[in-house]
Design a protein around this motif. Structure first.
Motif, PDB file in Angstrom:
ATOM      1  N   GLU B  47       0.844  -1.188   0.000  1.00 21.75           N
ATOM      2  CA  GLU B  47       0.000   0.000   0.000  1.00 21.75           C
ATOM      3  C   GLU B  47       0.889   1.251   0.000  1.00 21.75           C
ATOM      4  O   GLU B  47       0.659   2.190  -0.777  1.00 21.75           O
ATOM      5  CB  GLU B  47      -0.912  -0.022   1.236  1.00 21.75           C
ATOM      6  N   GLY B  48       1.908   1.216   0.837  1.00 14.44           N
ATOM      7  CA  GLY B  48       2.853   2.330   0.878  1.00 14.44           C
ATOM      8  C   GLY B  48       3.619   2.451  -0.430  1.00 14.44           C
ATOM      9  O   GLY B  48       3.848   3.555  -0.941  1.00 14.44           O
ATOM     10  N   THR B  49       4.001   1.303  -0.984  1.00 13.35           N
ATOM     11  CA  THR B  49       4.719   1.300  -2.259  1.00 13.35           C
ATOM     12  C   THR B  49       3.852   1.906  -3.363  1.00 13.35           C
ATOM     13  O   THR B  49       4.330   2.681  -4.196  1.00 13.35           O
ATOM     14  CB  THR B  49       5.083  -0.146  -2.633  1.00 13.35           C
ATOM     15  N   LEU B  50       2.581   1.540  -3.340  1.00  4.32           N
ATOM     16  CA  LEU B  50       1.636   2.043  -4.347  1.00  4.32           C
ATOM     17  C   LEU B  50       1.560   3.570  -4.294  1.00  4.32           C
ATOM     18  O   LEU B  50       1.659   4.247  -5.322  1.00  4.32           O
ATOM     19  CB  LEU B  50       0.261   1.434  -4.069  1.00  4.32           C
ATOM     20  N   VAL B  51       1.408   4.112  -3.100  1.00  8.25           N
ATOM     21  CA  VAL B  51       1.264   5.559  -2.959  1.00  8.25           C
ATOM     22  C   VAL B  51       2.579   6.262  -3.302  1.00  8.25           C
ATOM     23  O   VAL B  51       2.589   7.295  -3.987  1.00  8.25           O
ATOM     24  CB  VAL B  51       0.791   5.912  -1.532  1.00  8.25           C
ATOM     25  N   MET B  52       3.706   5.689  -2.873  1.00 16.69           N
ATOM     26  CA  MET B  52       4.999   6.263  -3.235  1.00 16.69           C
ATOM     27  C   MET B  52       5.180   6.230  -4.755  1.00 16.69           C
ATOM     28  O   MET B  52       5.704   7.182  -5.363  1.00 16.69           O
ATOM     29  CB  MET B  52       6.137   5.463  -2.567  1.00 16.69           C
ATOM     30  N   GLY B  75       8.411   2.462 -10.735  1.00 18.89           N
ATOM     31  CA  GLY B  75       8.903   1.093 -10.581  1.00 18.89           C
ATOM     32  C   GLY B  75      10.162   1.050  -9.748  1.00 18.89           C
ATOM     33  O   GLY B  75      10.304   0.220  -8.832  1.00 18.89           O
ATOM     34  N   ILE B  76      11.096   1.974 -10.046  1.00 22.92           N
ATOM     35  CA  ILE B  76      12.361   1.979  -9.305  1.00 22.92           C
ATOM     36  C   ILE B  76      12.120   2.302  -7.831  1.00 22.92           C
ATOM     37  O   ILE B  76      12.668   1.660  -6.935  1.00 22.92           O
ATOM     38  CB  ILE B  76      13.353   2.980  -9.945  1.00 22.92           C
ATOM     39  N   THR B  77      11.246   3.279  -7.578  1.00 26.28           N
ATOM     40  CA  THR B  77      10.902   3.589  -6.179  1.00 26.28           C
ATOM     41  C   THR B  77      10.363   2.351  -5.481  1.00 26.28           C
ATOM     42  O   THR B  77      10.750   2.031  -4.348  1.00 26.28           O
ATOM     43  CB  THR B  77       9.828   4.696  -6.132  1.00 26.28           C
ATOM     44  N   GLY B  78       9.465   1.629  -6.175  1.00 26.87           N
ATOM     45  CA  GLY B  78       8.877   0.416  -5.596  1.00 26.87           C
ATOM     46  C   GLY B  78       9.934  -0.630  -5.314  1.00 26.87           C
ATOM     47  O   GLY B  78       9.925  -1.271  -4.262  1.00 26.87           O
ATOM     48  N   ALA B  79      10.865  -0.804  -6.268  1.00 29.40           N
ATOM     49  CA  ALA B  79      11.915  -1.801  -6.081  1.00 29.40           C
ATOM     50  C   ALA B  79      12.780  -1.444  -4.872  1.00 29.40           C
ATOM     51  O   ALA B  79      13.178  -2.324  -4.100  1.00 29.40           O
ATOM     52  CB  ALA B  79      12.760  -1.905  -7.339  1.00 29.40           C
ATOM     53  N   GLY B  82      10.935  -2.294  -1.859  1.00 36.84           N
ATOM     54  CA  GLY B  82      10.979  -3.757  -1.734  1.00 36.84           C
ATOM     55  C   GLY B  82      12.299  -4.207  -1.142  1.00 36.84           C
ATOM     56  O   GLY B  82      12.349  -5.079  -0.263  1.00 36.84           O
ATOM     57  N   ALA B  83      13.391  -3.595  -1.624  1.00 40.28           N
ATOM     58  CA  ALA B  83      14.712  -3.956  -1.100  1.00 40.28           C
ATOM     59  C   ALA B  83      14.810  -3.628   0.378  1.00 40.28           C
ATOM     60  O   ALA B  83      15.392  -4.383   1.163  1.00 40.28           O
ATOM     61  CB  ALA B  83      15.797  -3.211  -1.876  1.00 40.28           C
ATOM     62  N   LEU B  84      14.197  -2.502   0.791  1.00 35.47           N
ATOM     63  CA  LEU B  84      14.203  -2.119   2.202  1.00 35.47           C
ATOM     64  C   LEU B  84      13.470  -3.176   3.038  1.00 35.47           C
ATOM     65  O   LEU B  84      13.959  -3.639   4.078  1.00 35.47           O
ATOM     66  CB  LEU B  84      13.535  -0.748   2.360  1.00 35.47           C
ATOM     67  N   HIS B  85      12.288  -3.588   2.538  1.00 35.66           N
ATOM     68  CA  HIS B  85      11.504  -4.615   3.233  1.00 35.66           C
ATOM     69  C   HIS B  85      12.308  -5.909   3.346  1.00 35.66           C
ATOM     70  O   HIS B  85      12.454  -6.495   4.417  1.00 35.66           O
ATOM     71  CB  HIS B  85      10.205  -4.854   2.458  1.00 35.66           C
ATOM     72  N   ALA B  86      12.859  -6.346   2.206  1.00 33.93           N
ATOM     73  CA  ALA B  86      13.608  -7.606   2.203  1.00 33.93           C
ATOM     74  C   ALA B  86      14.843  -7.505   3.090  1.00 33.93           C
ATOM     75  O   ALA B  86      15.193  -8.453   3.797  1.00 33.93           O
ATOM     76  CB  ALA B  86      14.010  -7.966   0.778  1.00 33.93           C
ATOM     77  N   ALA B 197      12.903 -11.299  -5.356  1.00 35.55           N
ATOM     78  CA  ALA B 197      11.458 -11.432  -5.580  1.00 35.55           C
ATOM     79  C   ALA B 197      10.708 -10.248  -4.975  1.00 35.55           C
ATOM     80  O   ALA B 197       9.743  -9.743  -5.560  1.00 35.55           O
ATOM     81  CB  ALA B 197      10.958 -12.747  -4.988  1.00 35.55           C
ATOM     82  N   THR B 198      11.147  -9.802  -3.802  1.00 37.09           N
ATOM     83  CA  THR B 198      10.473  -8.667  -3.167  1.00 37.09           C
ATOM     84  C   THR B 198      10.717  -7.384  -3.954  1.00 37.09           C
ATOM     85  O   THR B 198       9.833  -6.525  -4.069  1.00 37.09           O
ATOM     86  CB  THR B 198      10.954  -8.494  -1.707  1.00 37.09           C
ATOM     87  N   MET B 199      11.924  -7.241  -4.536  1.00 37.85           N
ATOM     88  CA  MET B 199      12.207  -6.049  -5.335  1.00 37.85           C
ATOM     89  C   MET B 199      11.365  -6.030  -6.611  1.00 37.85           C
ATOM     90  O   MET B 199      10.808  -4.991  -6.991  1.00 37.85           O
ATOM     91  CB  MET B 199      13.699  -5.983  -5.676  1.00 37.85           C
ATOM     92  N   VAL B 200      11.264  -7.184  -7.274  1.00 32.01           N
ATOM     93  CA  VAL B 200      10.423  -7.244  -8.475  1.00 32.01           C
ATOM     94  C   VAL B 200       8.970  -6.961  -8.102  1.00 32.01           C
ATOM     95  O   VAL B 200       8.264  -6.209  -8.788  1.00 32.01           O
ATOM     96  CB  VAL B 200      10.554  -8.622  -9.162  1.00 32.01           C
ATOM     97  N   GLY B 201       8.533  -7.531  -6.980  1.00 28.45           N
ATOM     98  CA  GLY B 201       7.175  -7.286  -6.513  1.00 28.45           C
ATOM     99  C   GLY B 201       6.944  -5.801  -6.261  1.00 28.45           C
ATOM    100  O   GLY B 201       5.913  -5.238  -6.642  1.00 28.45           O
ATOM    101  N   GLY B 202       7.921  -5.147  -5.631  1.00 29.61           N
ATOM    102  CA  GLY B 202       7.810  -3.714  -5.369  1.00 29.61           C
ATOM    103  C   GLY B 202       7.799  -2.916  -6.660  1.00 29.61           C
ATOM    104  O   GLY B 202       7.051  -1.938  -6.805  1.00 29.61           O
ATOM    105  N   PHE B 203       8.611  -3.351  -7.627  1.00 33.27           N
ATOM    106  CA  PHE B 203       8.663  -2.674  -8.933  1.00 33.27           C
ATOM    107  C   PHE B 203       7.267  -2.651  -9.562  1.00 33.27           C
ATOM    108  O   PHE B 203       6.774  -1.594  -9.982  1.00 33.27           O
ATOM    109  CB  PHE B 203       9.656  -3.412  -9.838  1.00 33.27           C
TER     110      PHE B 203
END
Lengths: 510, 308
Positions: B47-52, B75-79, B82-86, B197-203
């Motif tokens: 949800e946070g990734t989406l808004v960012m 996409g890059i912001t999301g990745a 994702g990297a932060l989460h992972a 996988a989390t980075m691609v998901g975030g992307f």
């Protein structure tokens, strides 16, 4: 052997572990152990739980780095930093816990295990190559089936095939037959033995079954408490000698003799049906009567509905249909009914199924009666002193090794957790006892004590339902033997009259 | 129909058009989460990734003048998120659900803070392709003006389905998600697989966010997302971790969400807010029908913290 020689490019090679010492903090897991596995031989590694067998082979495979000692592979000293190094040398290991991915097919698992999985897998081509490979192998597995859908025996064959598919020429097998029927075990080990005789393979097998050691192994190494206790040619040793070397001077509990005749019906199952977690029928309309003063052994390869049956009796799973009666009364596994009918349970994996790991030994021992006099006043005001006094008595009586009664039970070894459960469940009078693999993974001393307690409960008049994957245990303890296959009871006989080949055939579903 | 009035047909047409419009962010977030969850980790922070993603897409699109650069930035912001989460989850004794909730709040908060100056300006929007040119009826033409991101998502779903079966990365992701022990025994780093996988998901989730600010509703404000990110995570469970089912589930959710406005357009105004709740009622109903206390979820990756 000349130091500096490389392992031959094909065929079997030997592995020596020299002066291995492994320390985990203060604990000395291996103390100057030596293991010599000749090329092209079938070598058995014997020892009790905690004797250091797994630690030793994990050092060879590069999972652990020995504090001291050298590994010589095919005559050449090797520094094995991680499992990948071991694989590159042609060493492979089949673990006691399956390393197949259950949700994937057999073919996917085999291809996945390779070091060079292509970026895009050409499945038609791979399938053709896999079928050609299986054609050369002594046993078959269904390539397209999901691993979760095949039997434990087939999974074990898959694990071994995977190692052969990866062209490993030195195989370490960790208790490979614990999930197999005796006939399947003989088949798999026999075929591996043939490959050893042909000079294609060297095998190091961790086991505790003397029968298999005698039938298949050339040499044996025996460990006791992290030390080398003995080694030699199997042909020059007897099972008794090996057992004594394994156990040392420890005294085992003597099992009381079987006394008295079975009495009247105590526990009755009528068309009992239960589902597994996926919603498939696991226990298929079974009916059986268990009498007082009788041990009924339920034999079968694991995964044939035994677990679900025990869970229903323990109240961990709801029955789909059918009826359970104890002494004529309907039984729905409530705490009140268990107390009234003096029903006791020794479930498998006791730490998970019979204990609360974070609570103390004393609390765990008191579970059955914690809200009654003298443990509680008025059913709610607990008396910690009564808990501790009771625990002290039982800890002494059942030889539970714990630092204090207040130690969390999860800090105890497997054998002592099971002793604590034994103290709770068999400490008072017992009329019905359900036991599921009560000795799985325990050492000789604990096994002897548990067997003695179960036999004593039977002699005092309890109806005992004993589920076990260990046929020898069932033959030793039970009065009557029943085989469970695909959720049904497919064979029943008095143990004294049971024919082992017929039992094995029914376990495999023939 | 010659007079251009199509009567009650307006409702299904509007629902169809709305389904395509509203489902696009669901589709991208759920496909991304599908990849992450198949590797054995759950990322509730999407949800946070989406808004960012929405904020950065709008900002970059405004500054560069190219909406596609905006999509890439999202996409890059999301990745990175994702990297932060992972990265946090790979520390010992860290719970991925708790980290996800923290990152959800962090992502939305950061987006609102950085996005303050973006509320006023207008950024170039993403193009749509007109599939309704053959029709004279304005409602049909409106429903068939389909955005390019949706088409990319529709193609992506079967590609992912195929990739999970036949590519090395697909097999490795599934192995990490089904049996971490097996993956380790084969010498793979489970943490590295999950990180990727989390980075691609975030992307993908970031791209889903770019759709919100660059196409529909097509502006940046703080009320942009109404929980699409978190709904999409639930949607993956409902779709049984299957990318193709994620596509159908996204469309069903999109359609349900479009029901309220569609009915309003034909004059049914009573119960407007009730109809707007349709997607959530749908979620509840589906969960109740498909779940049972006696069974485990089929298709659930065995290593997922919610199924273990």
């Amino acid at each position: 052997m000349i130091i500096g020689e490389t392992p031959p490019p094909s065929g079997a090679f030997g592995v020596d572990a020299i002066a291995m010492t492994m320390r985990f903090g203060d604990f000395l897991a291996l103390d100057n152990v030596e293991l010599k596995v000749r090329p092209g031989s079938f070598h058995a590694l014997l020892g009790e739980n905690g004797a250091g067998k797994s630690t030793l082979v994990k050092c060879i495979m590069g999972y652990y780095h020995a504090t001291e000692g050298d590994i010589i592979v095919g005559g050449r000293e090797q520094a094995i930093a991680n499992p990948k190094d071991a694989h590159a040398l042609g060493l492979g290991m089949v673990y006691q816990h399956f390393t197949l991915v259950p949700a994937m097919t057999v073919a996917e698992n085999l291809v996945l295990a390779r070091d060079d999985v292509p970026a895009v897998v050409n499945w038609p081509k791979e399938m053709k190559e896999l079928e050609a490979f299986l054609g050369r192998m002594p046993f078959k597995v269904p390539l397209g089936a999901k691993v979760s859908d095949i039997s434990a025996g087939e999974r074990q064959k898959c694990e071994i095939l995977k190692q052969l598919y990866l062209k490993r020429r030195f195989l370490i097998l960790d208790e490979p037959t614990s999930v197999l029927t005796p006939a399947e075990a003989d088949e798999v080990l026999g075929m591996l033995r043939e490959m050893v005789v042909r000079g294609e393979l060297t095998i190091l097998m961790i086991t505790h079954k003397f029968r298999e050691v005698m039938a298949f192994a050339d040499d044996v190494t025996i460990l006791r408490r992290g030390k080398l206790a003995g080694a030699g040619k199997v042909s020059e040793l007897t099972p008794d000698e090996m057992a004594r070397t394994m156990i040392g001077a420890e005294e085992l509990t003597v099992q009381p003799p079987r006394t008295g005749k079975p009495g009247q019906a105590r526990l009755e199952l009528q068309k009992l049906r239960a589902l597994d977690d996926a919603g498939a029928v696991a226990v298929h309309d079974i009916s059986l009567t268990f009498r007082a003063g009788e041990i009924v052994g339920i034999a079968g390869v694991s995964g044939n509905g035994q677990r679900q049956l025990v869970e229903v009796l323990a109240g961990q799973r709801e029955a789909e249909s059918g009826e359970i009666r104890i002494a004529g009364d309907p039984y729905r596994a409530s705490r009140e009914e268990m107390r009234r009918h003096k029903m006791s349970l020794l479930p498998e994996e006791p730490l998970k199924n019979a204990c609360v790991g974070g609570m103390s030994v004393a609390d765990n021992i008191a579970f059955r009666d914690f809200d009654r006099e003298p443990f509680a006043r008025g059913g709610w005001w607990l008396n910690p002193r009564a808990f501790r006094d009771e625990a002290r008595t039982k800890i002494a009586r059942y030889k539970i090794k714990t630092r204090t009664p207040d130690t969390p039970i999860s800090a105890l070894s497997g054998g002592n957790v099971q002793r604590a459960v034994l103290a709770r469940e068999l400490g008072d009078e017992v009329e019905v006892l359900i036991a599921a693999n009560p000795c799985f993974g325990l050492d000789f001393a604990a096994v002897a004590q548990i067997h003695a307690e179960i036999m004593a409960a039977r002699n005092r008049g309890a109806a005992v339902l004993l589920v076990s994957e260990d046929l020898d245990e069932l033959l030793e303890l039970s009065d009557r033997l029943v085989v469970m296959f695909h959720g049904e009871f497919v064979y029943e006989a008095r143990t004294s009259e049971a024919d082992l080949t017929v039992v094995g055939r029914h376990m495999a579903g023939h | 129909m010659a007079d251009g009035s199509i009567g009650l047909w307006t409702v299904p047409l509007a629902v169809l058009g709305g389904a395509i419009r509203v489902s696009t962010p669901f589709l991208f977030v759920s496909l991304g989460e599908c990849i992450t969850e198949r590797s054995g980790r759950i990322n509730l922070g999407l949800e946070g990734t989406l808004v960012m993603g929405a904020m950065s897409a709008y900002g970059i699109s405004y500054l560069s003048g190219s909406p596609w650069l905006g999509v890439l930035a999202a996409g890059i912001t999301g990745a990175l998120l994702g990297a932060l989460h992972a990265g946090i989850c790979s520390l010992p004794r860290v719970n991925d659900v708790a980290v996800g909730i923290a990152l959800m709040l962090f992502g939305t908060g950061l987006a609102f803070y950085l996005g303050k100056p973006l509320i006023e300006p207008t950024a170039p929007r993403l193009p749509a392709i007109d599939f309704g040119w053959w029709s004279d009826i304005p409602q049909v033409r409106a429903a068939l003006r389909i955005n390019v991101l949706f088409l990319i998502g529709v193609v992506l779903a079967p590609i992912l389905y195929w990739a999970f079966r036949t590519t090395r990365w697909g097999l490795l992701i599934r192995t990490a998600g089904e049996s971490a022990d097996a993956a380790r025994a084969m010498g793979h780093s489970v943490l590295l697989i999950r990180l990727r996988a989390t980075m691609v998901g975030g992307f993908l989730a970031g791209i889903g966010g770019s759709f919100l600010s660059l196409f529909y509703p097509g502006s940046w404000n703080e009320g942009l997302s109404s929980g699409q990110g978190i709904t999409a995570v639930a949607l993956v469970i409902f779709a049984r971790w299957d990318p193709l089912l994620c596509l159908w589930a996204s469309l069903a959710f999109g359609g349900a969400a479009a029901l309220g406005p569609a009915l309003q357009s034909v004059g049914v105004t009573s119960g407007y807010h009730l109809f707007n709740a349709a997607p959530y009622i749908l979620t509840l109903a589906i969960m109740i029908i498909t779940c049972s206390p006696k069974r485990t979820l089929t298709g659930a990756p065995a290593e997922l913290s919610i199924t273990r």
